[in-house]
Design a protein around this motif. Sequence first.
Motif, PDB file in Angstrom:
ATOM      1  N   THR A 133       0.859  -1.177   0.000  1.00  0.00           N
ATOM      2  CA  THR A 133       0.000   0.000   0.000  1.00  0.00           C
ATOM      3  C   THR A 133       0.893   1.225   0.000  1.00  0.00           C
ATOM      4  OG1 THR A 133      -1.929   1.034   1.049  1.00  0.00           O
ATOM      5  CG2 THR A 133      -0.195   0.218   2.520  1.00  0.00           C
ATOM      6  N   THR A 134       0.277   2.376  -0.189  1.00  0.00           N
ATOM      7  CA  THR A 134       0.988   3.653  -0.148  1.00  0.00           C
ATOM      8  C   THR A 134      -0.059   4.729   0.071  1.00  0.00           C
ATOM      9  OG1 THR A 134       2.589   5.076  -1.296  1.00  0.00           O
ATOM     10  CG2 THR A 134       0.901   4.031  -2.662  1.00  0.00           C
ATOM     11  N   HIS A 135       0.340   5.988   0.042  1.00  0.00           N
ATOM     12  CA  HIS A 135      -0.629   7.074   0.173  1.00  0.00           C
ATOM     13  C   HIS A 135      -1.686   6.928  -0.909  1.00  0.00           C
ATOM     14  CE1 HIS A 135      -2.335  11.118   0.170  1.00  0.00           C
ATOM     15  NE2 HIS A 135      -1.712  11.352   1.324  1.00  0.00           N
ATOM     16  N   TRP A 136      -2.951   7.202  -0.553  1.00  0.00           N
ATOM     17  CA  TRP A 136      -4.032   6.976  -1.521  1.00  0.00           C
ATOM     18  C   TRP A 136      -3.812   7.737  -2.835  1.00  0.00           C
ATOM     19  CZ3 TRP A 136      -6.489  11.446  -2.943  1.00  0.00           C
ATOM     20  CH2 TRP A 136      -6.479  12.517  -2.046  1.00  0.00           C
ATOM     21  N   ALA A 174       0.436   3.192   4.569  1.00  0.00           N
ATOM     22  CA  ALA A 174      -0.273   4.159   3.738  1.00  0.00           C
ATOM     23  C   ALA A 174       0.171   5.589   4.052  1.00  0.00           C
ATOM     24  CB  ALA A 174      -1.780   3.973   3.934  1.00  0.00           C
ATOM     25  N   GLY A 175      -0.725   6.541   3.838  1.00  0.00           N
ATOM     26  CA  GLY A 175      -0.349   7.939   3.900  1.00  0.00           C
ATOM     27  C   GLY A 175       0.066   8.472   5.263  1.00  0.00           C
ATOM     28  N   VAL A 176       1.229   9.042   5.356  1.00  0.00           N
ATOM     29  CA  VAL A 176       1.771   9.865   6.433  1.00  0.00           C
ATOM     30  C   VAL A 176       1.558   9.235   7.814  1.00  0.00           C
ATOM     31  CG1 VAL A 176       1.993  12.225   7.308  1.00  0.00           C
ATOM     32  CG2 VAL A 176       1.255  11.853   4.956  1.00  0.00           C
ATOM     33  N   THR A 177       0.434   9.534   8.478  1.00  0.00           N
ATOM     34  CA  THR A 177       0.252   9.067   9.856  1.00  0.00           C
ATOM     35  C   THR A 177       0.075   7.555   9.956  1.00  0.00           C
ATOM     36  OG1 THR A 177      -2.119   9.567   9.706  1.00  0.00           O
ATOM     37  CG2 THR A 177      -0.691  11.254  10.665  1.00  0.00           C
ATOM     38  N   ALA A 178      -0.163   6.877   8.830  1.00  0.00           N
ATOM     39  CA  ALA A 178      -0.231   5.419   8.859  1.00  0.00           C
ATOM     40  C   ALA A 178       1.114   4.822   9.260  1.00  0.00           C
ATOM     41  CB  ALA A 178      -0.677   4.864   7.507  1.00  0.00           C
ATOM     42  N   GLY A 179       2.199   5.592   9.095  1.00  0.00           N
ATOM     43  CA  GLY A 179       3.497   5.124   9.581  1.00  0.00           C
ATOM     44  C   GLY A 179       3.494   4.930  11.084  1.00  0.00           C
ATOM     45  N   ILE A 180       2.687   5.719  11.791  1.00  0.00           N
ATOM     46  CA  ILE A 180       2.550   5.562  13.240  1.00  0.00           C
ATOM     47  C   ILE A 180       1.765   4.291  13.545  1.00  0.00           C
ATOM     48  CG2 ILE A 180       1.637   6.623  15.341  1.00  0.00           C
ATOM     49  CD1 ILE A 180       2.122   9.344  14.070  1.00  0.00           C
ATOM     50  N   ASP A 181       0.704   4.034  12.773  1.00  0.00           N
ATOM     51  CA  ASP A 181      -0.037   2.775  12.922  1.00  0.00           C
ATOM     52  C   ASP A 181       0.889   1.587  12.714  1.00  0.00           C
ATOM     53  OD1 ASP A 181      -3.034   3.713  13.022  1.00  0.00           O
ATOM     54  OD2 ASP A 181      -2.181   4.782  11.322  1.00  0.00           O
ATOM     55  N   LEU A 182       1.732   1.674  11.696  1.00  0.00           N
ATOM     56  CA  LEU A 182       2.688   0.597  11.426  1.00  0.00           C
ATOM     57  C   LEU A 182       3.648   0.412  12.593  1.00  0.00           C
ATOM     58  CD1 LEU A 182       4.238  -1.424   9.633  1.00  0.00           C
ATOM     59  CD2 LEU A 182       5.449   0.531   8.634  1.00  0.00           C
ATOM     60  N   ALA A 183       4.198   1.510  13.096  1.00  0.00           N
ATOM     61  CA  ALA A 183       5.155   1.406  14.198  1.00  0.00           C
ATOM     62  C   ALA A 183       4.515   0.777  15.429  1.00  0.00           C
ATOM     63  CB  ALA A 183       5.718   2.786  14.526  1.00  0.00           C
ATOM     64  N   LEU A 184       3.268   1.095  15.713  1.00  0.00           N
ATOM     65  CA  LEU A 184       2.569   0.470  16.838  1.00  0.00           C
ATOM     66  C   LEU A 184       2.426  -1.036  16.626  1.00  0.00           C
ATOM     67  CD1 LEU A 184      -0.232   3.090  17.610  1.00  0.00           C
ATOM     68  CD2 LEU A 184       1.574   2.343  19.185  1.00  0.00           C
ATOM     69  N   ALA A 185       2.155  -1.434  15.378  1.00  0.00           N
ATOM     70  CA  ALA A 185       2.050  -2.872  15.086  1.00  0.00           C
ATOM     71  C   ALA A 185       3.399  -3.563  15.290  1.00  0.00           C
ATOM     72  CB  ALA A 185       1.558  -3.078  13.660  1.00  0.00           C
ATOM     73  N   LEU A 186       4.491  -2.887  14.942  1.00  0.00           N
ATOM     74  CA  LEU A 186       5.815  -3.461  15.142  1.00  0.00           C
ATOM     75  C   LEU A 186       6.140  -3.580  16.631  1.00  0.00           C
ATOM     76  CD1 LEU A 186       7.743  -1.512  12.345  1.00  0.00           C
ATOM     77  CD2 LEU A 186       6.912  -3.866  12.257  1.00  0.00           C
ATOM     78  N   VAL A 187       5.782  -2.557  17.405  1.00  0.00           N
ATOM     79  CA  VAL A 187       5.998  -2.611  18.857  1.00  0.00           C
ATOM     80  C   VAL A 187       5.173  -3.741  19.468  1.00  0.00           C
ATOM     81  CG1 VAL A 187       5.576  -1.393  21.035  1.00  0.00           C
ATOM     82  CG2 VAL A 187       6.667  -0.201  19.115  1.00  0.00           C
TER      83      VAL A 187
END
Length: 331
Positions: A133-136, A174-187
């Motif tokens: 995925t990536t930014h919409w 995905a877009g911008v703040t989804a990187g924070i969602d990803l980081a939480l999943a990694l943690v």
Amino acid sequence: MDALKTIACLLYPNVMSLDVTGPLQVFASANVERQRQGLPAFYRLVVLGQQAGAIATSAGFQLVAEQSWREIDAAQIDTLLIPGGPGEQAQCQNQALLTWLRGAEPQVRRLGSVCSGALILAAAGLLDGRRATTHWADAETLRQGHPEVEVLADCLHTYDPQDLHGNGHVFTSAGVTAGIDLALALVEADLGRSMALAVARRLVMFLRRPGGQAQFSTLLTPEPSRVPRLAALLEWIPAHLSDNLSLEVLADQAHMTPRTLSRVFVQELGMGPGRYVERIRLQAACNLLQDAQASISTVARLTGFVHPENLRRTFHKHLSVSPQEYAQRFA
């Protein structure tokens, strides 16, 4: 305990600053939460550039690369993150970086991207045969430029530590703040759900955000000059959303047979008339809900969905949220 897990993030000119600082703050906050519990830090954070030193972000201010990616031993990196931003296009042509990424991929435990950073991974050939995925706004670019990549335009990230097809090793967000969602999943994968939840609470955000990124996107309509055979009809449709817009009605308005109209829609828009009308009605409903000027029932009637249940089903189908949830977030 084991040595600190190194989280490395790429830095390049015109990078989106939040793509870098957002995910890194999640890992830093995990260290803080562990220290509050009397535990040692778990992560070491490092920012890498083509050369060490200050690099201007797309916001105008500078971030500092501590080390060159040319000099670091990739085998010492646990997780490597590739952010996006306006400077991503230049990095897609940076053959030295792409070669380094291809060499680093089998050495790091996890390789991921944030936002349009997926295009850099794709340019290196690292998303071939993978879900991504990536930014919409960049999803179509990824799809057209890299047909060997399975593009999932609506999900927030593709990381799955239990996945047998490699999505726990190479993944995208995905877009911008989804990187924070990803980081939480990694943690969560590293330190457990309770730690990830503690970090999410500290950052005042969802551990898992409801819905996908489609709820934030704009349903783009084509310029009439690009679709001359349909221009008049596409201008007519938005003014008649509450009317019967069956294939036969649309064909009569366009002075074509239903079969010809269906063929022209697919040729020029890549979708049939029914799907196009549904998307325009959905966009109109979103606009009305954002303005907060009408009830759900009224919105359904004005946009041709007739009944609120039809509106709800369409919202869940395309945006993965209900009309009520959409209104609460964006009105």
